[in-house]
Enzyme design. Structure first.
Site, PDB file in Angstrom:
ATOM      1  N   GLY A  10       7.249   1.471 -61.061  1.00  0.00           N
ATOM      2  CA  GLY A  10       7.993   2.382 -60.246  1.00  0.00           C
ATOM      3  C   GLY A  10       9.080   1.894 -59.555  1.00  0.00           C
ATOM      4  O   GLY A  10       9.291   0.632 -58.738  1.00  0.00           O
ATOM      5  N   GLU A 103       2.084  -5.243 -60.246  1.00  0.00           N
ATOM      6  CA  GLU A 103       1.133  -6.075 -61.275  1.00  0.00           C
ATOM      7  C   GLU A 103       1.298  -6.011 -62.769  1.00  0.00           C
ATOM      8  O   GLU A 103       0.934  -6.935 -63.303  1.00  0.00           O
ATOM      9  CB  GLU A 103      -0.226  -5.729 -60.777  1.00  0.00           C
ATOM     10  CG  GLU A 103      -0.417  -4.108 -60.737  1.00  0.00           C
ATOM     11  CD  GLU A 103      -2.039  -3.645 -60.913  1.00  0.00           C
ATOM     12  OE1 GLU A 103      -2.045  -2.469 -60.443  1.00  0.00           O
ATOM     13  OE2 GLU A 103      -2.766  -4.527 -61.400  1.00  0.00           O
ATOM     14  N   THR A 126       5.767  -3.776 -54.888  1.00  0.00           N
ATOM     15  CA  THR A 126       4.766  -2.743 -54.970  1.00  0.00           C
ATOM     16  C   THR A 126       4.829  -2.093 -53.938  1.00  0.00           C
ATOM     17  O   THR A 126       4.328  -2.557 -52.567  1.00  0.00           O
ATOM     18  CB  THR A 126       3.396  -3.357 -55.211  1.00  0.00           C
ATOM     19  OG1 THR A 126       2.365  -2.228 -55.048  1.00  0.00           O
ATOM     20  CG2 THR A 126       3.152  -4.710 -54.765  1.00  0.00           C
ATOM     21  N   ASP A 128       2.242  -0.173 -52.989  1.00  0.00           N
ATOM     22  CA  ASP A 128       0.897  -0.026 -52.581  1.00  0.00           C
ATOM     23  C   ASP A 128       0.460  -1.496 -51.757  1.00  0.00           C
ATOM     24  O   ASP A 128      -0.658  -1.321 -51.203  1.00  0.00           O
ATOM     25  CB  ASP A 128       0.045   0.074 -53.827  1.00  0.00           C
ATOM     26  CG  ASP A 128       0.166   1.338 -54.668  1.00  0.00           C
ATOM     27  OD1 ASP A 128       0.940   2.107 -54.068  1.00  0.00           O
ATOM     28  OD2 ASP A 128      -0.243   1.522 -55.671  1.00  0.00           O
ATOM     29  N   MET A 170       0.721   7.559 -51.254  1.00  0.00           N
ATOM     30  CA  MET A 170       0.419   6.645 -52.372  1.00  0.00           C
ATOM     31  C   MET A 170      -0.545   5.438 -51.970  1.00  0.00           C
ATOM     32  O   MET A 170      -0.954   5.345 -50.907  1.00  0.00           O
ATOM     33  CB  MET A 170       1.762   6.130 -52.876  1.00  0.00           C
ATOM     34  CG  MET A 170       2.475   7.282 -53.512  1.00  0.00           C
ATOM     35  SD  MET A 170       4.043   6.616 -54.435  1.00  0.00           S
ATOM     36  CE  MET A 170       4.575   7.821 -55.380  1.00  0.00           C
ATOM     37  N   GLY A 171      -1.257   5.120 -53.088  1.00  0.00           N
ATOM     38  CA  GLY A 171      -2.011   3.966 -52.982  1.00  0.00           C
ATOM     39  C   GLY A 171      -2.947   4.251 -54.090  1.00  0.00           C
ATOM     40  O   GLY A 171      -4.079   5.039 -53.701  1.00  0.00           O
ATOM     41  N   ARG A 172      -2.739   3.586 -55.214  1.00  0.00           N
ATOM     42  CA  ARG A 172      -3.627   3.568 -56.325  1.00  0.00           C
ATOM     43  C   ARG A 172      -5.274   2.953 -56.037  1.00  0.00           C
ATOM     44  O   ARG A 172      -6.219   3.585 -56.230  1.00  0.00           O
ATOM     45  CB  ARG A 172      -2.934   3.012 -57.633  1.00  0.00           C
ATOM     46  CG  ARG A 172      -4.038   3.151 -58.849  1.00  0.00           C
ATOM     47  CD  ARG A 172      -2.946   2.745 -59.965  1.00  0.00           C
ATOM     48  NE  ARG A 172      -1.862   3.591 -60.213  1.00  0.00           N
ATOM     49  CZ  ARG A 172      -1.994   4.909 -61.004  1.00  0.00           C
ATOM     50  NH1 ARG A 172      -3.154   4.867 -61.645  1.00  0.00           N
ATOM     51  NH2 ARG A 172      -0.965   5.730 -61.355  1.00  0.00           N
TER      52      ARG A 172
HETATM   53  O1  F6P Z   1       2.647   1.816 -58.752  1.00  0.00           O
HETATM   54  C1  F6P Z   1       3.246   2.178 -57.626  1.00  0.00           C
HETATM   55  C2  F6P Z   1       3.031   3.776 -57.525  1.00  0.00           C
HETATM   56  O2  F6P Z   1       3.698   4.383 -56.618  1.00  0.00           O
HETATM   57  C3  F6P Z   1       1.489   4.474 -57.475  1.00  0.00           C
HETATM   58  O3  F6P Z   1       1.217   4.362 -55.980  1.00  0.00           O
HETATM   59  C4  F6P Z   1       1.559   5.701 -57.950  1.00  0.00           C
HETATM   60  O4  F6P Z   1       0.298   6.294 -58.263  1.00  0.00           O
HETATM   61  C5  F6P Z   1       2.608   5.508 -59.121  1.00  0.00           C
HETATM   62  O5  F6P Z   1       3.454   4.299 -58.940  1.00  0.00           O
HETATM   63  C6  F6P Z   1       3.153   6.893 -59.532  1.00  0.00           C
HETATM   64  O6  F6P Z   1       3.862   6.256 -60.656  1.00  0.00           O
HETATM   65  P1  F6P Z   1       4.840   6.975 -61.776  1.00  0.00           P
HETATM   66  O7  F6P Z   1       6.354   6.704 -61.225  1.00  0.00           O
HETATM   67  O8  F6P Z   1       4.845   6.548 -63.054  1.00  0.00           O
HETATM   68  O9  F6P Z   1       4.533   8.468 -61.573  1.00  0.00           O
END
Ligand code: F6P
Length: 347
Positions: A10, A103, A126, A128, A170-172
């Site tokens: 991202g 990661e 990140t 997150d 956000m925060g997976r």
């Molecule tokens: O990995 C970081 C993150 O921002 C997550 O918090 C979120 O779920 C994801 O990326 C969204 O990713 P994308 O840009 O692929 O929709």
């Protein structure tokens, strides 16, 4: 010496500050050739490598996004992916790769180093904040700032309408943004992946406030928070069943279910605001610009020292080198002590 820089995963504020710092140190101070790779690992597989210049990185310090573009490409999930990278490395005479990512991107960097001896240095990124080995990554501060400002704004409209306001951030795997912005914004309940709370318990906290005459509640929820009910039912809400090349489902929408449950279980009117990509856009905070710049300079110094398979990291106020294997061993989760501080203000 030919160094290439790539950004993966991202996008976020601060990536350009790292690119600028690596280029300035490597090109300006060491006199090396520095190139940019288009769209992360995809560009290295497809040999989309072009020279950077001091002029190209001038003026990008405060800008969001990445001038190099990014992708969630996983070469190890594609036939011949790593071999294509090795081919580009040879063809372009690449001596070192500076990989800026979370990661997934850094996981690829580590495998390329361990399995093929590629010279890689990482820079952690990140939103997150779930990478071990570093206290913080750049862009986290900006995201918390954006989320806190949103919570502040939602307070006034929530109070005017006597509503429960759910804010999804956000925060997976980790609830860092939710906890930090929730504490900063005075959230009344915070739901995060690490410490699941049943919908009934959450609603009791909202009801307690209403019983005390509070005209509103603010509930902050991480997109990856698991929903649970006293009956034992539990679910993770995804916005799409599709997974990316690292196997991650697309999250989003948990806040909508939380708001529905508040209305169903308490009768209190509820609304949801999903902050989404607003958290990733725009200009980095001063703190993130400084951290990104320090990481970039450190990464260049690590290349000079041949510190392959490691990443720049923040420990206290020092920037150090940390083995990628250590950083990627497990996700960095919100500790119980921090959530306990947030919990003091629930209800
Ligand atoms: O990995 C970081 C993150 O921002 C997550 O918090 C979120 O779920 C994801 O990326 C969204 O990713 P994308 O840009 O692929 O929709």
């Amino acid at each position: 010496m030919h160094v290439v820089i790539l950004t993966g995963g991202g996008d976020c504020p601060g990536l350009n500050a790292v690119i600028r710092a690596v280029t300035r140190r490597c090109m300006g101070d060491y006199g090396w050739l520095v190139s940019g790779v288009r769209d992360g690992w995809r560009g290295l597989m497809e040999n989309e490598v072009s020279p950077l210049s001091l002029a190209r990185v001038s003026g990008i310090l405060p800008t969001g996004g990445t001038i190099l573009g990014t992708s969630r490409t996983n070469p190890f999930s594609m036939p011949g992916g790593p071999e294509k990278i090795l081919h580009t490395v040879k063809e372009e005479g690449i001596d070192a790769i500076v990989a800026i990512g979370g990661e997934d991107t850094l996981g690829v960097a580590l495998r390329l180093h361990q399995e093929f001896g590629v010279h890689v240095v990482g820079v952690p990124k990140t939103i997150d904040n779930d990478l071990c080995g570093t206290d913080y990554t750049f862009r986290f501060d900006t995201a918390v700032h954006v989320a806190t400002e949103a919570i502040d704004r939602l307070h006034t409209t929530a109070e005017s309408h006597n509503r429960a306001m759910v804010v999804e951030v956000m925060g997976r795997h980790a609830g860092w943004i939710a906890v930090m912005s929730g504490i900063a914004g005075g959230a009344d309940v915070i739901l995060i992946p690490e410490f699941p709370m049943t919908m009934e318990d959450m609603c009791e906290l909202v009801q307690q406030r209403a019983d005390r005459g509070k005209r509103f509640s603010i509930i902050v929820v991480s997109e990856g928070a698991k929903l649970a009910w006293r009956s034992g039912r539990a679910e993770t809400v995804v916005s799409s069943e599709a997974v990316d090349s690292f196997g991650h489902a697309r999250l989003g929408g948990v806040g909508t279910v939380v708001a529905q449950e508040i209305e169903r279980l308490t009768g209190i009117e509820a609304r949801v605001t999903i902050l989404g990509y607003v958290q990733r856009g725009g200009s980095p905070t001063a703190r993130d610009r400084v951290l990104a710049t320090r990481f970039g300079v450190k990464a260049a110094e690590m290349v000079q020292a041949g510190g392959w398979g490691s990443m720049a990291a923040l420990r206290g106020d020092d920037i150090v080198s940390c083995p990628l294997a250590e950083a990627l061993e497990k996700p960095k989760l919100v500790p119980a002590e921090l959530y306990e501080i947030a919990r003091t203000f629930f209800g």
